[in-house]
Design a protein around this motif. Structure first.
Motif, PDB file in Angstrom:
ATOM      1  N   ASP A 216      25.906  -6.122   3.984  1.00  0.00           N
ATOM      2  CA  ASP A 216      24.596  -5.716   4.505  1.00  0.00           C
ATOM      3  C   ASP A 216      23.536  -5.966   3.436  1.00  0.00           C
ATOM      4  O   ASP A 216      23.721  -5.622   2.268  1.00  0.00           O
ATOM      5  N   LYS A 217      22.424  -6.534   3.858  1.00  0.00           N
ATOM      6  CA  LYS A 217      21.351  -6.884   2.922  1.00  0.00           C
ATOM      7  C   LYS A 217      20.125  -6.010   3.156  1.00  0.00           C
ATOM      8  O   LYS A 217      19.786  -5.682   4.291  1.00  0.00           O
ATOM      9  N   ILE A 218      19.471  -5.636   2.059  1.00  0.00           N
ATOM     10  CA  ILE A 218      18.188  -4.960   2.141  1.00  0.00           C
ATOM     11  C   ILE A 218      17.204  -5.667   1.216  1.00  0.00           C
ATOM     12  O   ILE A 218      17.591  -6.374   0.285  1.00  0.00           O
ATOM     13  N   LYS A 219      15.925  -5.451   1.527  1.00  0.00           N
ATOM     14  CA  LYS A 219      14.854  -6.010   0.702  1.00  0.00           C
ATOM     15  C   LYS A 219      14.387  -4.935  -0.267  1.00  0.00           C
ATOM     16  O   LYS A 219      13.922  -3.874   0.150  1.00  0.00           O
ATOM     17  N   TYR A 220      14.497  -5.192  -1.551  1.00  0.00           N
ATOM     18  CA  TYR A 220      14.071  -4.251  -2.581  1.00  0.00           C
ATOM     19  C   TYR A 220      12.811  -4.795  -3.233  1.00  0.00           C
ATOM     20  O   TYR A 220      12.786  -5.933  -3.709  1.00  0.00           O
TER      21      TYR A 220
ATOM     22  N   SER B  63       0.565  -1.629 -13.890  1.00  0.00           N
ATOM     23  CA  SER B  63       1.503  -0.609 -13.419  1.00  0.00           C
ATOM     24  C   SER B  63       2.620  -1.284 -12.635  1.00  0.00           C
ATOM     25  O   SER B  63       2.353  -2.119 -11.772  1.00  0.00           O
ATOM     26  N   ILE B  64       3.843  -0.916 -12.948  1.00  0.00           N
ATOM     27  CA  ILE B  64       5.002  -1.448 -12.233  1.00  0.00           C
ATOM     28  C   ILE B  64       5.593  -0.312 -11.402  1.00  0.00           C
ATOM     29  O   ILE B  64       6.009   0.710 -11.951  1.00  0.00           O
ATOM     30  N   TYR B  65       5.598  -0.483 -10.082  1.00  0.00           N
ATOM     31  CA  TYR B  65       6.086   0.540  -9.162  1.00  0.00           C
ATOM     32  C   TYR B  65       7.428   0.124  -8.567  1.00  0.00           C
ATOM     33  O   TYR B  65       7.624  -1.051  -8.226  1.00  0.00           O
ATOM     34  N   PHE B  66       8.329   1.093  -8.429  1.00  0.00           N
ATOM     35  CA  PHE B  66       9.612   0.800  -7.802  1.00  0.00           C
ATOM     36  C   PHE B  66      10.190   2.069  -7.198  1.00  0.00           C
ATOM     37  O   PHE B  66       9.726   3.182  -7.492  1.00  0.00           O
ATOM     38  N   ASP B  67      11.198   1.894  -6.347  1.00  0.00           N
ATOM     39  CA  ASP B  67      11.826   3.007  -5.638  1.00  0.00           C
ATOM     40  C   ASP B  67      13.286   3.142  -6.037  1.00  0.00           C
ATOM     41  O   ASP B  67      13.874   2.229  -6.634  1.00  0.00           O
ATOM     42  N   SER B  68      13.860   4.261  -5.672  1.00  0.00           N
ATOM     43  CA  SER B  68      15.306   4.442  -5.847  1.00  0.00           C
ATOM     44  C   SER B  68      16.032   3.686  -4.738  1.00  0.00           C
ATOM     45  O   SER B  68      15.459   3.366  -3.697  1.00  0.00           O
ATOM     46  N   VAL B  69      17.296   3.415  -4.955  1.00  0.00           N
ATOM     47  CA  VAL B  69      18.105   2.690  -3.968  1.00  0.00           C
ATOM     48  C   VAL B  69      19.516   3.260  -3.995  1.00  0.00           C
ATOM     49  O   VAL B  69      19.977   3.764  -5.041  1.00  0.00           O
ATOM     50  N   ALA B  70      20.195   3.217  -2.870  1.00  0.00           N
ATOM     51  CA  ALA B  70      21.558   3.742  -2.788  1.00  0.00           C
ATOM     52  C   ALA B  70      22.463   3.002  -3.768  1.00  0.00           C
ATOM     53  O   ALA B  70      22.313   1.793  -3.999  1.00  0.00           O
ATOM     54  N   SER B  71      23.405   3.726  -4.350  1.00  0.00           N
ATOM     55  CA  SER B  71      24.267   3.149  -5.390  1.00  0.00           C
ATOM     56  C   SER B  71      25.068   1.955  -4.890  1.00  0.00           C
ATOM     57  O   SER B  71      25.407   1.060  -5.670  1.00  0.00           O
ATOM     58  N   GLU B  72      25.360   1.916  -3.591  1.00  0.00           N
ATOM     59  CA  GLU B  72      26.152   0.807  -3.053  1.00  0.00           C
ATOM     60  C   GLU B  72      25.426  -0.531  -3.148  1.00  0.00           C
ATOM     61  O   GLU B  72      26.044  -1.598  -3.047  1.00  0.00           O
TER      62      GLU B  72
ATOM     63  N   VAL C   2       0.793  -1.234   0.000  1.00  0.00           N
ATOM     64  CA  VAL C   2       0.000   0.000   0.000  1.00  0.00           C
ATOM     65  C   VAL C   2       0.820   1.276   0.000  1.00  0.00           C
ATOM     66  O   VAL C   2       0.300   2.355  -0.279  1.00  0.00           O
ATOM     67  N   LYS C   3       2.098   1.197   0.312  1.00  0.00           N
ATOM     68  CA  LYS C   3       2.924   2.402   0.412  1.00  0.00           C
ATOM     69  C   LYS C   3       3.130   3.057  -0.952  1.00  0.00           C
ATOM     70  O   LYS C   3       2.907   2.451  -1.995  1.00  0.00           O
ATOM     71  N   GLY C   4       3.553   4.310  -0.927  1.00  0.00           N
ATOM     72  CA  GLY C   4       3.851   5.008  -2.161  1.00  0.00           C
ATOM     73  C   GLY C   4       5.222   4.635  -2.695  1.00  0.00           C
ATOM     74  O   GLY C   4       6.133   4.330  -1.934  1.00  0.00           O
ATOM     75  N   TYR C   5       5.356   4.658  -4.000  1.00  0.00           N
ATOM     76  CA  TYR C   5       6.633   4.388  -4.661  1.00  0.00           C
ATOM     77  C   TYR C   5       7.003   5.596  -5.529  1.00  0.00           C
ATOM     78  O   TYR C   5       6.147   6.309  -6.037  1.00  0.00           O
ATOM     79  N   ARG C   6       8.293   5.812  -5.681  1.00  0.00           N
ATOM     80  CA  ARG C   6       8.778   6.992  -6.388  1.00  0.00           C
ATOM     81  C   ARG C   6       8.549   6.916  -7.898  1.00  0.00           C
ATOM     82  O   ARG C   6       8.254   7.918  -8.544  1.00  0.00           O
ATOM     83  N   TYR C   7       8.692   5.710  -8.464  1.00  0.00           N
ATOM     84  CA  TYR C   7       8.637   5.558  -9.925  1.00  0.00           C
ATOM     85  C   TYR C   7       7.514   4.609 -10.324  1.00  0.00           C
ATOM     86  O   TYR C   7       7.094   3.735  -9.556  1.00  0.00           O
ATOM     87  N   ALA C   8       7.052   4.775 -11.554  1.00  0.00           N
ATOM     88  CA  ALA C   8       6.017   3.897 -12.095  1.00  0.00           C
ATOM     89  C   ALA C   8       6.177   3.785 -13.599  1.00  0.00           C
ATOM     90  O   ALA C   8       6.657   4.707 -14.265  1.00  0.00           O
TER      91      ALA C   8
END
Length: 373
Positions: A162-166, A180-189, A90-96
């Motif tokens: 270090d692991k994150i869930k994308y 619609s495909i939604y996704f967010d930005s992520v740190a370059s590392e 349900v959260k908002g995403y930066r890109y679509a």
């Protein structure tokens, strides 16, 4: 991935990947059914720890979330991570990125898919999202009345391990036949590959989704929709939405002109030189009202500007929704793919309300344009 490792990854994701305002929204979401209490006013007299988890005494949103997610799986703390998984739907995403399809599908067809291909989401079961790194990809699926949400979960790690869930969320609207495909930005590392990370991720999930459902996702010509909106505005057709389309990048005759549009400004953003010339003509309109000859000069200049605008390509535009107080950046032919990518500017404080409003607006003009052609 074992549950403890999964929860550790969730904690790292929430603390390192979520901005502060999104952490606060997550904590608020976790208090929706009073299992978690973060407001002293909601604590009833005599209410003990057997009825709820009280985090009011813990300082800082991040510390509260860490306390909830890092706790042993017992009592009220069992399956607290499920709130995070729900929140990702349900959260908002930066890109679509938005597509359409022609095939006829319904909820029953998708819910009958084999469990080796999808994992249906239930709040009360013990399953958690299947994380993808290599090999098979099993999205978590949430069934709603007239749409289906597919959550693709990817494990990303940096050099320190270090692991994150994308998360990439695919929303399939059965009535309008839109995806619609939604996704967010992520740190370059965390990007792998570093170059064109989002384009590669988007294309990989698009192809996986098409294979899973057995459909073809068709590109929507948003550039034509933008031209149509501009055509209506240039011909003084009243639009029910208060929107302004501005080019941020213009290509013509092998040259490129860029514009960084001013944020939170009521001034009309314009392409350099071309926009300045239009403004110059408007401000000196009186000079061209002297006689028929001067009026003809003004008309020739206006036609010249209009010709340049019509014969130029605008690979990147900004759509300002003045009535809603936000703007949307649209990049056509993203990374040389056929489709357009949207970016919401500003805080995603209203979940997906802003992008849904923009989608409905553009879809209306898309249908109008289709009816005309």
């Amino acid at each position: 991935m074992e549950l403890q490792e999964y929860k550790k990854m969730l904690i790292n994701t929430v603390l390192e990947h979520y901005p502060v305002y999104l952490q606060s929204k997550l904590l608020k979401y976790m208090t929706k059914d009073d299992r978690v209490i973060n407001d002293r006013r909601k604590i009833k007299p005599g209410q003990g720890s057997l009825l709820s988890i009280d985090v009011t005494g813990i300082e800082g949103v991040g510390n509260k979330l860490c306390h909830l997610l890092d706790h042993a799986e017992e009592g009220l703390y069992a399956k607290i991570y499920k709130y995070v998984e729900e929140f990702e739907f349900v959260k908002g995403y930066r890109y679509a990125c938005i597509f359409e399809y022609k095939e006829d599908l319904d909820i029953d067809m998708i819910s009958s898919f084999d469990s080796s291909h999808i994992q249906l989401y239930y709040h009360d079961n013990d399953k958690y999202d299947c994380m993808w790194r290599t090999g098979s990809w099993i999205p978590t699926v949430n069934l709603e009345k007239d749409r289906v949400l597919f959550k693709y979960s990817v494990t990303l790690d940096n050099r320190e391990g270090d692991k994150i869930k994308y998360v990439v969320l695919v929303v399939m609207e059965l009535n309008s036949k839109r995806v619609s495909i939604y996704f967010d930005s992520v740190a370059s590392e965390y990007k792998n590959p570093v170059k064109d990370f989002y384009a590669v991720m988007l294309d990989t999930i698009k192809r996986n989704f098409e294979k899973l459902i057995g459909i073809n996702l068709l590109t929507i010509d948003f550039k034509a929709i933008i031209y149509y909106i501009q055509y209506l505005q240039n011909n003084n057709v009243h639009l029910s939405e208060n929107i302004k389309v501005s080019a941020q990048k213009m290509k013509r005759d092998g040259t490129v002109s860029y514009l960084e549009a001013k944020k939170d400004s009521e001034e009309e953003p314009t392409i350099p030189i071309l926009g300045e010339l239009k403004e110059w003509l408007r401000e000196r309109d009186y000079l061209f009202e002297v006689n028929e000859e001067t009026r003809r000069i003004k008309e020739e200049l206006s036609n010249f500007i209009e010709e340049i605008e019509q014969t130029s390509d605008y690979p990147k535009v900004q759509i300002r929704f003045r009535d809603k107080g936000f703007h949307l950046e649209m990049t056509h032919a993203y990374k040389n793919y056929e489709y357009s990518v949207f970016k919401i500017d500003g805080n995603l404080s209203d979940d997906r309300e802003l992008i849904e409003y923009a989608k409905a607006c553009l879809d209306k003009y898309y249908r109008e344009l289709e009816a005309r052609t």
